[in-house]
Design a protein around this motif. Structure first.
Motif, PDB file in Angstrom:
ATOM      1  N   VAL A 186      42.579  56.907  45.212  1.00  0.00           N
ATOM      2  CA  VAL A 186      43.108  55.633  45.690  1.00  0.00           C
ATOM      3  C   VAL A 186      42.664  54.511  44.740  1.00  0.00           C
ATOM      4  O   VAL A 186      41.507  54.460  44.319  1.00  0.00           O
ATOM      5  N   GLY A 187      43.595  53.639  44.403  1.00  0.00           N
ATOM      6  CA  GLY A 187      43.298  52.477  43.565  1.00  0.00           C
ATOM      7  C   GLY A 187      43.922  51.230  44.157  1.00  0.00           C
ATOM      8  O   GLY A 187      44.730  51.292  45.092  1.00  0.00           O
ATOM      9  N   ALA A 188      43.558  50.087  43.615  1.00  0.00           N
ATOM     10  CA  ALA A 188      44.127  48.806  44.052  1.00  0.00           C
ATOM     11  C   ALA A 188      43.878  47.784  42.958  1.00  0.00           C
ATOM     12  O   ALA A 188      42.901  47.894  42.208  1.00  0.00           O
ATOM     13  N   ASP A 189      44.770  46.813  42.854  1.00  0.00           N
ATOM     14  CA  ASP A 189      44.598  45.730  41.881  1.00  0.00           C
ATOM     15  C   ASP A 189      43.616  44.710  42.452  1.00  0.00           C
ATOM     16  O   ASP A 189      44.000  43.700  43.038  1.00  0.00           O
ATOM     17  N   SER A 190      42.348  45.008  42.298  1.00  0.00           N
ATOM     18  CA  SER A 190      41.302  44.165  42.877  1.00  0.00           C
ATOM     19  C   SER A 190      41.305  42.783  42.243  1.00  0.00           C
ATOM     20  O   SER A 190      41.640  42.609  41.069  1.00  0.00           O
ATOM     21  N   ALA A 191      40.919  41.784  43.032  1.00  0.00           N
ATOM     22  CA  ALA A 191      40.839  40.391  42.566  1.00  0.00           C
ATOM     23  C   ALA A 191      39.375  40.019  42.385  1.00  0.00           C
ATOM     24  O   ALA A 191      38.593  40.033  43.343  1.00  0.00           O
ATOM     25  N   THR A 192      39.012  39.701  41.144  1.00  0.00           N
ATOM     26  CA  THR A 192      37.651  39.251  40.860  1.00  0.00           C
ATOM     27  C   THR A 192      37.569  37.751  41.104  1.00  0.00           C
ATOM     28  O   THR A 192      38.305  36.972  40.502  1.00  0.00           O
ATOM     29  N   VAL A 193      36.699  37.346  41.994  1.00  0.00           N
ATOM     30  CA  VAL A 193      36.531  35.929  42.321  1.00  0.00           C
ATOM     31  C   VAL A 193      35.497  35.340  41.371  1.00  0.00           C
ATOM     32  O   VAL A 193      34.366  35.844  41.276  1.00  0.00           O
ATOM     33  N   THR A 194      35.889  34.294  40.641  1.00  0.00           N
ATOM     34  CA  THR A 194      34.993  33.633  39.698  1.00  0.00           C
ATOM     35  C   THR A 194      34.879  32.163  40.032  1.00  0.00           C
ATOM     36  O   THR A 194      35.798  31.560  40.599  1.00  0.00           O
ATOM     37  N   ALA A 195      33.756  31.578  39.671  1.00  0.00           N
ATOM     38  CA  ALA A 195      33.556  30.135  39.844  1.00  0.00           C
ATOM     39  C   ALA A 195      34.225  29.421  38.674  1.00  0.00           C
ATOM     40  O   ALA A 195      33.955  29.729  37.518  1.00  0.00           O
ATOM     41  N   GLY A 250      42.044  40.954  51.766  1.00  0.00           N
ATOM     42  CA  GLY A 250      41.337  42.171  51.377  1.00  0.00           C
ATOM     43  C   GLY A 250      39.941  42.253  51.944  1.00  0.00           C
ATOM     44  O   GLY A 250      39.577  41.510  52.872  1.00  0.00           O
ATOM     45  N   VAL A 251      39.155  43.140  51.360  1.00  0.00           N
ATOM     46  CA  VAL A 251      37.787  43.394  51.797  1.00  0.00           C
ATOM     47  C   VAL A 251      36.834  42.937  50.696  1.00  0.00           C
ATOM     48  O   VAL A 251      37.027  43.261  49.517  1.00  0.00           O
ATOM     49  N   VAL A 252      35.808  42.183  51.066  1.00  0.00           N
ATOM     50  CA  VAL A 252      34.827  41.684  50.104  1.00  0.00           C
ATOM     51  C   VAL A 252      33.917  42.828  49.672  1.00  0.00           C
ATOM     52  O   VAL A 252      33.358  43.547  50.510  1.00  0.00           O
ATOM     53  N   THR A 253      33.780  42.992  48.362  1.00  0.00           N
ATOM     54  CA  THR A 253      32.867  43.997  47.814  1.00  0.00           C
ATOM     55  C   THR A 253      32.131  43.390  46.621  1.00  0.00           C
ATOM     56  O   THR A 253      32.535  42.371  46.071  1.00  0.00           O
ATOM     57  N   ASN A 254      31.060  44.024  46.251  1.00  0.00           N
ATOM     58  CA  ASN A 254      30.306  43.641  45.048  1.00  0.00           C
ATOM     59  C   ASN A 254      29.947  42.152  45.055  1.00  0.00           C
ATOM     60  O   ASN A 254      30.077  41.461  44.037  1.00  0.00           O
ATOM     61  N   LYS A 255      29.472  41.650  46.185  1.00  0.00           N
ATOM     62  CA  LYS A 255      29.084  40.234  46.286  1.00  0.00           C
ATOM     63  C   LYS A 255      27.798  40.006  45.495  1.00  0.00           C
ATOM     64  O   LYS A 255      26.811  40.705  45.679  1.00  0.00           O
ATOM     65  N   GLN A 256      27.826  38.990  44.597  1.00  0.00           N
ATOM     66  CA  GLN A 256      26.695  38.721  43.709  1.00  0.00           C
ATOM     67  C   GLN A 256      26.287  37.255  43.762  1.00  0.00           C
ATOM     68  O   GLN A 256      25.931  36.677  42.744  1.00  0.00           O
ATOM     69  N   ALA A 289      30.328  28.255  35.153  1.00  0.00           N
ATOM     70  CA  ALA A 289      31.784  28.354  35.213  1.00  0.00           C
ATOM     71  C   ALA A 289      32.230  29.663  34.584  1.00  0.00           C
ATOM     72  O   ALA A 289      31.803  30.026  33.491  1.00  0.00           O
ATOM     73  N   GLY A 290      33.088  30.387  35.286  1.00  0.00           N
ATOM     74  CA  GLY A 290      33.578  31.668  34.798  1.00  0.00           C
ATOM     75  C   GLY A 290      32.753  32.856  35.222  1.00  0.00           C
ATOM     76  O   GLY A 290      33.131  33.995  34.918  1.00  0.00           O
ATOM     77  N   ALA A 291      31.647  32.631  35.919  1.00  0.00           N
ATOM     78  CA  ALA A 291      30.797  33.756  36.339  1.00  0.00           C
ATOM     79  C   ALA A 291      31.426  34.458  37.541  1.00  0.00           C
ATOM     80  O   ALA A 291      31.787  33.807  38.521  1.00  0.00           O
ATOM     81  N   PRO A 292      31.575  35.796  37.517  1.00  0.00           N
ATOM     82  CA  PRO A 292      32.108  36.523  38.682  1.00  0.00           C
ATOM     83  C   PRO A 292      31.084  36.532  39.805  1.00  0.00           C
ATOM     84  O   PRO A 292      29.895  36.742  39.584  1.00  0.00           O
ATOM     85  N   ILE A 293      31.545  36.296  41.027  1.00  0.00           N
ATOM     86  CA  ILE A 293      30.619  36.233  42.155  1.00  0.00           C
ATOM     87  C   ILE A 293      30.901  37.314  43.204  1.00  0.00           C
ATOM     88  O   ILE A 293      30.019  37.664  43.980  1.00  0.00           O
ATOM     89  N   MET A 294      32.122  37.844  43.210  1.00  0.00           N
ATOM     90  CA  MET A 294      32.441  38.931  44.142  1.00  0.00           C
ATOM     91  C   MET A 294      33.807  39.488  43.778  1.00  0.00           C
ATOM     92  O   MET A 294      34.529  38.928  42.941  1.00  0.00           O
ATOM     93  N   VAL A 295      34.146  40.605  44.425  1.00  0.00           N
ATOM     94  CA  VAL A 295      35.446  41.240  44.221  1.00  0.00           C
ATOM     95  C   VAL A 295      36.098  41.420  45.585  1.00  0.00           C
ATOM     96  O   VAL A 295      35.438  41.799  46.551  1.00  0.00           O
ATOM     97  N   ILE A 296      37.387  41.121  45.645  1.00  0.00           N
ATOM     98  CA  ILE A 296      38.155  41.334  46.882  1.00  0.00           C
ATOM     99  C   ILE A 296      39.162  42.453  46.626  1.00  0.00           C
ATOM    100  O   ILE A 296      39.985  42.360  45.713  1.00  0.00           O
TER     101      ILE A 296
END
Length: 385
Positions: free
Chosen positions: A64-73, A259-265, A274-281
Protein backbone atom coordinates in the motif's frame (compact mmCIF):
# COMPACT_ATOMS: atom_id res chain seq x y z
CA UNK A 1 -17.82 -86.04 25.49
CA UNK A 2 -18.56 -85.11 21.92
CA UNK A 3 -17.04 -81.90 20.33
CA UNK A 4 -19.87 -79.41 19.55
CA UNK A 5 -17.69 -77.33 17.12
CA UNK A 6 -18.43 -78.26 13.56
CA UNK A 7 -15.50 -78.58 11.21
CA UNK A 8 -15.52 -76.04 8.26
CA UNK A 9 -16.71 -77.39 5.05
CA UNK A 10 -13.96 -77.19 2.51
CA UNK A 11 -14.71 -74.94 -0.53
CA UNK A 12 -14.97 -76.54 -3.84
CA UNK A 13 -12.92 -75.17 -6.76
CA UNK A 14 -16.07 -73.84 -8.35
CA UNK A 15 -17.04 -71.80 -5.26
CA UNK A 16 -13.50 -70.39 -4.96
CA UNK A 17 -13.52 -69.19 -8.58
CA UNK A 18 -16.91 -67.54 -8.14
CA UNK A 19 -15.70 -65.66 -5.04
CA UNK A 20 -12.57 -64.46 -6.83
CA UNK A 21 -14.61 -63.32 -9.80
CA UNK A 22 -17.00 -61.46 -7.50
CA UNK A 23 -14.14 -59.68 -5.74
CA UNK A 24 -12.58 -58.77 -9.06
CA UNK A 25 -15.85 -57.39 -10.36
CA UNK A 26 -16.39 -55.40 -7.18
CA UNK A 27 -12.84 -54.00 -7.40
CA UNK A 28 -13.40 -53.08 -11.04
CA UNK A 29 -16.63 -51.28 -10.15
CA UNK A 30 -14.85 -49.38 -7.39
CA UNK A 31 -12.02 -48.43 -9.77
CA UNK A 32 -14.54 -47.26 -12.38
CA UNK A 33 -16.37 -45.19 -9.77
CA UNK A 34 -13.05 -43.74 -8.54
CA UNK A 35 -11.99 -42.97 -12.10
CA UNK A 36 -15.34 -41.31 -12.83
CA UNK A 37 -15.05 -39.32 -9.61
CA UNK A 38 -11.50 -38.22 -10.46
CA UNK A 39 -12.51 -37.24 -13.98
CA UNK A 40 -15.56 -35.43 -12.68
CA UNK A 41 -13.52 -33.53 -10.10
CA UNK A 42 -10.90 -32.68 -12.73
CA UNK A 43 -13.61 -31.51 -15.09
CA UNK A 44 -15.28 -29.42 -12.41
CA UNK A 45 -11.93 -27.96 -11.42
CA UNK A 46 -11.11 -27.28 -15.08
CA UNK A 47 -14.44 -25.55 -15.62
CA UNK A 48 -13.99 -23.55 -12.40
CA UNK A 49 -10.46 -22.59 -13.38
CA UNK A 50 -11.51 -21.61 -16.88
CA UNK A 51 -14.43 -19.54 -15.61
CA UNK A 52 -12.74 -17.90 -12.65
CA UNK A 53 -8.95 -18.27 -12.81
CA UNK A 54 -7.90 -18.51 -16.44
CA UNK A 55 -6.42 -15.26 -17.64
CA UNK A 56 -5.69 -14.02 -14.10
CA UNK A 57 -2.22 -13.13 -12.84
CA UNK A 58 -1.41 -12.75 -9.17
CA UNK A 59 1.38 -11.60 -6.90
CA UNK A 60 1.86 -11.17 -3.19
CA UNK A 61 4.70 -8.68 -3.79
CA UNK A 62 2.41 -5.68 -3.44
CA UNK A 63 2.32 -2.85 -0.91
CA UNK A 64 0.00 0.00 0.00
CA UNK A 65 1.24 3.49 -0.89
CA UNK A 66 -0.07 7.05 -0.80
CA UNK A 67 1.06 10.48 -1.96
CA UNK A 68 1.91 11.69 1.52
CA UNK A 69 1.96 15.44 2.25
CA UNK A 70 5.01 16.72 4.10
CA UNK A 71 4.04 19.68 6.28
CA UNK A 72 6.77 22.33 6.43
CA UNK A 73 7.03 25.68 8.17
CA UNK A 74 7.05 28.49 5.59
CA UNK A 75 8.26 31.08 8.12
CA UNK A 76 10.72 30.79 10.98
CA UNK A 77 9.75 31.22 14.61
CA UNK A 78 9.23 29.57 17.99
CA UNK A 79 6.39 27.09 18.35
CA UNK A 80 3.57 28.51 20.45
CA UNK A 81 1.07 25.65 20.29
CA UNK A 82 0.79 22.14 18.81
CA UNK A 83 -2.79 21.10 18.18
CA UNK A 84 -2.32 17.50 16.98
CA UNK A 85 -0.56 14.32 17.98
CA UNK A 86 0.83 11.38 16.07
CA UNK A 87 -1.76 8.99 14.50
CA UNK A 88 -4.47 11.67 14.78
CA UNK A 89 -6.94 11.95 11.91
CA UNK A 90 -7.20 15.50 10.53
CA UNK A 91 -9.23 17.26 7.86
CA UNK A 92 -7.92 19.67 5.27
CA UNK A 93 -7.65 23.13 6.83
CA UNK A 94 -7.42 21.94 10.45
CA UNK A 95 -4.89 23.87 12.55
CA UNK A 96 -1.80 21.78 13.23
CA UNK A 97 0.76 24.16 14.74
CA UNK A 98 0.75 27.84 15.78
CA UNK A 99 3.98 29.85 15.77
CA UNK A 100 4.70 32.97 17.81
CA UNK A 101 3.70 35.83 15.49
CA UNK A 102 5.20 38.85 17.30
CA UNK A 103 7.88 39.43 14.65
CA UNK A 104 5.37 39.10 11.82
CA UNK A 105 2.96 41.59 13.44
CA UNK A 106 5.77 44.12 13.73
CA UNK A 107 6.64 43.52 10.07
CA UNK A 108 3.01 44.17 9.08
CA UNK A 109 2.96 47.45 11.03
CA UNK A 110 6.25 48.50 9.44
CA UNK A 111 4.95 47.68 5.95
CA UNK A 112 1.74 49.65 6.59
CA UNK A 113 3.79 52.69 7.64
CA UNK A 114 5.96 52.34 4.53
CA UNK A 115 2.83 52.22 2.35
CA UNK A 116 1.43 55.39 3.92
CA UNK A 117 4.80 57.09 3.41
CA UNK A 118 4.88 56.05 -0.26
CA UNK A 119 1.38 57.43 -0.78
CA UNK A 120 2.45 60.66 0.90
CA UNK A 121 5.49 60.96 -1.38
CA UNK A 122 3.28 60.43 -4.41
CA UNK A 123 0.98 63.18 -3.23
CA UNK A 124 3.94 65.48 -2.76
CA UNK A 125 5.21 64.68 -6.25
CA UNK A 126 1.78 65.38 -7.72
CA UNK A 127 1.59 68.70 -5.86
CA UNK A 128 5.11 69.57 -7.04
CA UNK A 129 4.05 68.92 -10.64
CA UNK A 130 1.03 71.17 -10.22
CA UNK A 131 3.20 73.90 -8.72
CA UNK A 132 5.73 73.58 -11.55
CA UNK A 133 2.89 73.79 -14.08
CA UNK A 134 1.70 76.99 -12.43
CA UNK A 135 5.21 78.46 -12.50
CA UNK A 136 5.49 77.71 -16.22
CA UNK A 137 2.19 79.53 -16.81
CA UNK A 138 3.41 82.49 -14.70
CA UNK A 139 6.66 82.67 -16.66
CA UNK A 140 4.66 82.74 -19.90
CA UNK A 141 2.75 85.72 -18.55
CA UNK A 142 6.05 87.41 -17.62
CA UNK A 143 7.25 86.94 -21.20
CA UNK A 144 4.04 88.49 -22.52
CA UNK A 145 4.52 91.49 -20.18
CA UNK A 146 8.19 91.86 -21.23
CA UNK A 147 7.18 91.88 -24.88
CA UNK A 148 4.54 94.50 -24.18
CA UNK A 149 7.16 96.62 -22.45
CA UNK A 150 9.42 96.16 -25.46
CA UNK A 151 6.68 97.39 -27.76
CA UNK A 152 6.20 100.45 -25.52
CA UNK A 153 9.94 101.04 -25.55
CA UNK A 154 10.01 100.80 -29.36
CA UNK A 155 7.22 103.36 -29.55
CA UNK A 156 9.08 105.63 -27.15
CA UNK A 157 12.26 105.32 -29.22
CA UNK A 158 10.36 106.17 -32.40
CA UNK A 159 8.77 109.19 -30.75
CA UNK A 160 12.07 110.42 -29.30
CA UNK A 161 13.75 109.96 -32.68
CA UNK A 162 10.99 111.91 -34.41
CA UNK A 163 11.20 114.71 -31.86
CA UNK A 164 14.95 114.89 -32.30
CA UNK A 165 14.66 114.94 -36.09
CA UNK A 166 12.06 117.70 -35.99
CA UNK A 167 14.19 119.88 -33.77
CA UNK A 168 17.31 119.20 -35.77
CA UNK A 169 15.46 120.24 -38.95
CA UNK A 170 14.68 123.70 -37.56
CA UNK A 171 17.82 124.15 -35.47
CA UNK A 172 19.42 126.36 -38.22
CA UNK A 173 16.54 128.88 -38.07
CA UNK A 174 17.17 129.64 -34.43
CA UNK A 175 13.71 128.44 -33.44
CA UNK A 176 15.21 125.65 -31.27
CA UNK A 177 17.79 126.34 -28.64
CA UNK A 178 20.83 124.19 -28.12
CA UNK A 179 19.45 123.12 -24.75
CA UNK A 180 16.26 121.77 -26.35
CA UNK A 181 18.31 119.96 -28.93
CA UNK A 182 20.45 118.36 -26.17
CA UNK A 183 17.32 117.40 -24.26
CA UNK A 184 15.87 115.69 -27.35
CA UNK A 185 19.06 113.75 -27.92
CA UNK A 186 19.08 112.67 -24.26
CA UNK A 187 15.46 111.59 -24.49
CA UNK A 188 16.26 109.43 -27.55
CA UNK A 189 19.19 107.81 -25.77
CA UNK A 190 17.01 107.07 -22.72
CA UNK A 191 14.31 105.56 -24.91
CA UNK A 192 16.86 103.35 -26.65
CA UNK A 193 18.23 102.23 -23.28
CA UNK A 194 14.72 101.46 -22.06
CA UNK A 195 14.08 99.44 -25.22
CA UNK A 196 17.26 97.44 -24.72
CA UNK A 197 16.24 96.82 -21.10
CA UNK A 198 12.83 95.60 -22.24
CA UNK A 199 14.48 93.24 -24.75
CA UNK A 200 16.73 91.87 -22.02
CA UNK A 201 13.63 91.37 -19.86
CA UNK A 202 12.17 89.12 -22.54
CA UNK A 203 15.33 86.97 -22.62
CA UNK A 204 15.32 86.74 -18.83
CA UNK A 205 11.64 85.74 -18.74
CA UNK A 206 12.18 83.11 -21.44
CA UNK A 207 15.16 81.66 -19.52
CA UNK A 208 13.08 81.54 -16.34
CA UNK A 209 10.29 79.80 -18.23
CA UNK A 210 12.80 77.23 -19.57
CA UNK A 211 13.96 76.47 -16.05
CA UNK A 212 10.36 76.13 -14.87
CA UNK A 213 9.60 73.82 -17.82
CA UNK A 214 12.53 71.59 -16.78
CA UNK A 215 11.23 71.42 -13.23
CA UNK A 216 7.78 70.59 -14.60
CA UNK A 217 9.19 67.77 -16.75
CA UNK A 218 11.04 66.29 -13.78
CA UNK A 219 7.96 66.51 -11.57
CA UNK A 220 5.64 65.05 -14.22
CA UNK A 221 8.04 62.16 -14.89
CA UNK A 222 7.33 60.91 -11.38
CA UNK A 223 3.54 60.87 -11.76
CA UNK A 224 3.03 60.61 -15.53
CA UNK A 225 0.76 57.71 -16.56
CA UNK A 226 0.17 56.54 -12.99
CA UNK A 227 -2.34 56.86 -10.20
CA UNK A 228 -1.71 56.73 -6.50
CA UNK A 229 -2.39 52.97 -6.60
CA UNK A 230 -0.25 52.18 -9.65
CA UNK A 231 2.78 54.34 -8.83
CA UNK A 232 5.90 52.09 -8.60
CA UNK A 233 6.85 53.13 -5.06
CA UNK A 234 3.28 52.69 -3.84
CA UNK A 235 2.90 49.33 -5.61
CA UNK A 236 6.19 48.09 -4.12
CA UNK A 237 5.12 49.17 -0.64
CA UNK A 238 1.75 47.45 -1.16
CA UNK A 239 3.53 44.24 -2.21
CA UNK A 240 5.71 44.36 0.91
CA UNK A 241 2.58 44.77 3.01
CA UNK A 242 0.93 41.77 1.34
CA UNK A 243 4.08 39.73 1.92
CA UNK A 244 4.12 40.72 5.60
CA UNK A 245 0.44 39.76 5.95
CA UNK A 246 1.13 36.43 4.20
CA UNK A 247 3.98 35.69 6.60
CA UNK A 248 1.65 36.53 9.50
CA UNK A 249 -0.99 34.13 8.16
CA UNK A 250 1.65 31.42 7.74
CA UNK A 251 2.35 31.41 11.46
CA UNK A 252 -0.81 29.27 11.66
CA UNK A 253 0.10 25.99 9.95
CA UNK A 254 -2.90 24.05 8.63
CA UNK A 255 -3.40 20.57 7.21
CA UNK A 256 -3.03 20.58 3.41
CA UNK A 257 -5.03 17.35 2.94
CA UNK A 258 -7.26 14.93 4.81
CA UNK A 259 -5.30 12.14 6.42
CA UNK A 260 -3.50 10.70 9.41
CA UNK A 261 -0.65 12.55 11.16
CA UNK A 262 2.60 10.60 11.21
CA UNK A 263 6.26 11.33 11.86
CA UNK A 264 5.52 14.40 14.01
CA UNK A 265 8.79 16.24 14.77
CA UNK A 266 7.68 19.43 16.54
CA UNK A 267 7.24 20.41 20.17
CA UNK A 268 6.05 23.52 21.99
CA UNK A 269 8.91 25.98 22.53
CA UNK A 270 10.99 24.59 19.71
CA UNK A 271 12.29 27.18 17.23
CA UNK A 272 11.89 25.96 13.68
CA UNK A 273 13.44 27.34 10.52
CA UNK A 274 11.59 28.18 7.34
CA UNK A 275 11.33 25.07 5.18
CA UNK A 276 11.89 22.62 8.03
CA UNK A 277 9.58 19.54 7.85
CA UNK A 278 7.54 19.14 11.03
CA UNK A 279 5.22 16.22 10.24
CA UNK A 280 3.75 14.07 7.49
CA UNK A 281 0.06 13.62 6.70
CA UNK A 282 -0.86 10.37 4.98
CA UNK A 283 -4.08 10.60 2.92
CA UNK A 284 -5.30 7.06 3.60
CA UNK A 285 -8.58 7.77 1.79
CA UNK A 286 -6.65 8.02 -1.50
CA UNK A 287 -4.25 5.12 -0.93
CA UNK A 288 -3.16 2.98 -3.84
CA UNK A 289 -1.23 -0.26 -4.31
CA UNK A 290 2.06 -0.81 -6.11
CA UNK A 291 2.14 -4.46 -7.17
CA UNK A 292 5.42 -5.89 -8.49
CA UNK A 293 4.57 -8.47 -11.16
CA UNK A 294 7.09 -10.69 -12.86
CA UNK A 295 8.08 -9.67 -16.38
CA UNK A 296 6.73 -12.99 -17.64
CA UNK A 297 3.24 -12.01 -16.41
CA UNK A 298 2.98 -8.85 -18.50
CA UNK A 299 1.95 -10.49 -21.76
CA UNK A 300 -1.69 -9.53 -21.26
CA UNK A 301 -1.61 -6.89 -18.49
CA UNK A 302 -3.17 -3.63 -19.68
CA UNK A 303 -4.18 -0.33 -18.09
CA UNK A 304 -7.82 -0.31 -17.04
CA UNK A 305 -8.08 -4.01 -16.15
CA UNK A 306 -9.94 -4.89 -12.92
CA UNK A 307 -8.02 -6.09 -9.88
CA UNK A 308 -8.95 -7.93 -6.71
CA UNK A 309 -6.86 -7.27 -3.63
CA UNK A 310 -6.68 -8.77 -0.16
CA UNK A 311 -4.63 -7.81 2.86
CA UNK A 312 -3.41 -9.64 5.92
CA UNK A 313 -4.57 -6.56 7.84
CA UNK A 314 -8.20 -7.67 7.45
CA UNK A 315 -7.78 -11.22 6.16
CA UNK A 316 -9.03 -12.90 3.03
CA UNK A 317 -12.69 -12.21 3.78
CA UNK A 318 -12.27 -8.53 2.85
CA UNK A 319 -11.73 -8.14 -0.88
CA UNK A 320 -10.89 -4.74 -2.34
CA UNK A 321 -11.82 -3.82 -5.89
CA UNK A 322 -9.28 -1.91 -7.92
CA UNK A 323 -8.15 -0.98 -11.40
CA UNK A 324 -4.77 -0.83 -13.12
CA UNK A 325 -3.97 2.86 -13.70
CA UNK A 326 -0.31 2.74 -14.65
CA UNK A 327 2.77 0.65 -15.35
CA UNK A 328 6.20 1.84 -14.27
CA UNK A 329 8.76 2.88 -16.86
CA UNK A 330 11.42 0.57 -15.49
CA UNK A 331 12.20 -2.06 -12.91
CA UNK A 332 13.41 -1.20 -9.46
CA UNK A 333 16.85 -2.58 -10.28
CA UNK A 334 17.14 -0.24 -13.27
CA UNK A 335 16.85 2.82 -11.03
CA UNK A 336 18.86 1.49 -8.11
CA UNK A 337 21.71 3.57 -6.77
CA UNK A 338 24.13 0.81 -7.82
CA UNK A 339 22.55 -1.00 -10.82
CA UNK A 340 23.25 -4.67 -11.34
CA UNK A 341 26.25 -5.37 -13.58
CA UNK A 342 25.28 -8.21 -15.89
CA UNK A 343 28.32 -8.04 -18.20
CA UNK A 344 30.24 -10.61 -16.17
CA UNK A 345 31.20 -14.22 -16.75
CA UNK A 346 29.17 -15.56 -13.81
CA UNK A 347 25.92 -13.90 -14.82
CA UNK A 348 22.72 -15.69 -13.86
CA UNK A 349 19.40 -14.58 -15.26
CA UNK A 350 16.97 -13.36 -12.61
CA UNK A 351 13.34 -12.73 -13.49
CA UNK A 352 12.73 -9.02 -12.99
CA UNK A 353 9.63 -7.41 -11.52
CA UNK A 354 7.90 -4.29 -12.81
CA UNK A 355 5.68 -2.12 -10.57
CA UNK A 356 2.02 -1.74 -11.50
CA UNK A 357 0.00 1.09 -9.92
CA UNK A 358 -3.48 0.01 -8.82
CA UNK A 359 -6.22 2.41 -7.72
CA UNK A 360 -8.53 1.11 -4.99
CA UNK A 361 -12.27 1.74 -4.99
CA UNK A 362 -12.86 4.66 -2.55
CA UNK A 363 -15.93 2.92 -1.13
CA UNK A 364 -13.86 -0.11 -0.16
CA UNK A 365 -11.20 2.14 1.39
CA UNK A 366 -13.84 4.01 3.36
CA UNK A 367 -15.31 0.77 4.68
CA UNK A 368 -11.92 -0.77 5.46
CA UNK A 369 -9.15 1.89 5.69
CA UNK A 370 -5.60 0.77 4.96
CA UNK A 371 -2.23 2.09 6.13
CA UNK A 372 0.79 2.87 4.03
CA UNK A 373 3.29 0.02 3.77
CA UNK A 374 0.86 -2.84 4.36
CA UNK A 375 1.42 -5.89 2.19
CA UNK A 376 -1.32 -6.91 -0.25
CA UNK A 377 -2.09 -9.74 -2.62
CA UNK A 378 -3.19 -8.53 -6.03
CA UNK A 379 -4.92 -10.49 -8.80
CA UNK A 380 -5.45 -8.86 -12.20
CA UNK A 381 -8.20 -10.17 -14.45
CA UNK A 382 -6.76 -10.01 -17.96
CA UNK A 383 -9.63 -11.79 -19.69
CA UNK A 384 -11.06 -8.57 -20.98
CA UNK A 385 -8.14 -8.17 -23.43
Amino acid sequence: MADDTAAPTPETPEESAEATAARTAKRARLLRILAIAIVSIAAIWGIWYFLTQAGRVSTDNAYVGADSATVTALVAGPVKDVRVSGTQVVKKGDILVILDDADQRIAVADAEAALRQARQRYGQASATADAARSRVAARAADIAQARARLRDADAAVAKARAELARRESIAGTGAVSAEELTTARTALASAIAARDLAAAGISSAEATRGSASGDLGAAEAVVRGTTIDTAPDVAAAQARLEKAKLDLARTVIRAPVDGVVTNKQVQVGQRIAAGAPIMVIVPVATAYVDANFKESQFRRIRIGQPVELTSDYYGGDVVYRGKVIGIAGGTGAAFALIPAQNATGNWVKVVQRLPVRIAIDPRDLKAHPLRVGLSMEATIDTRGN
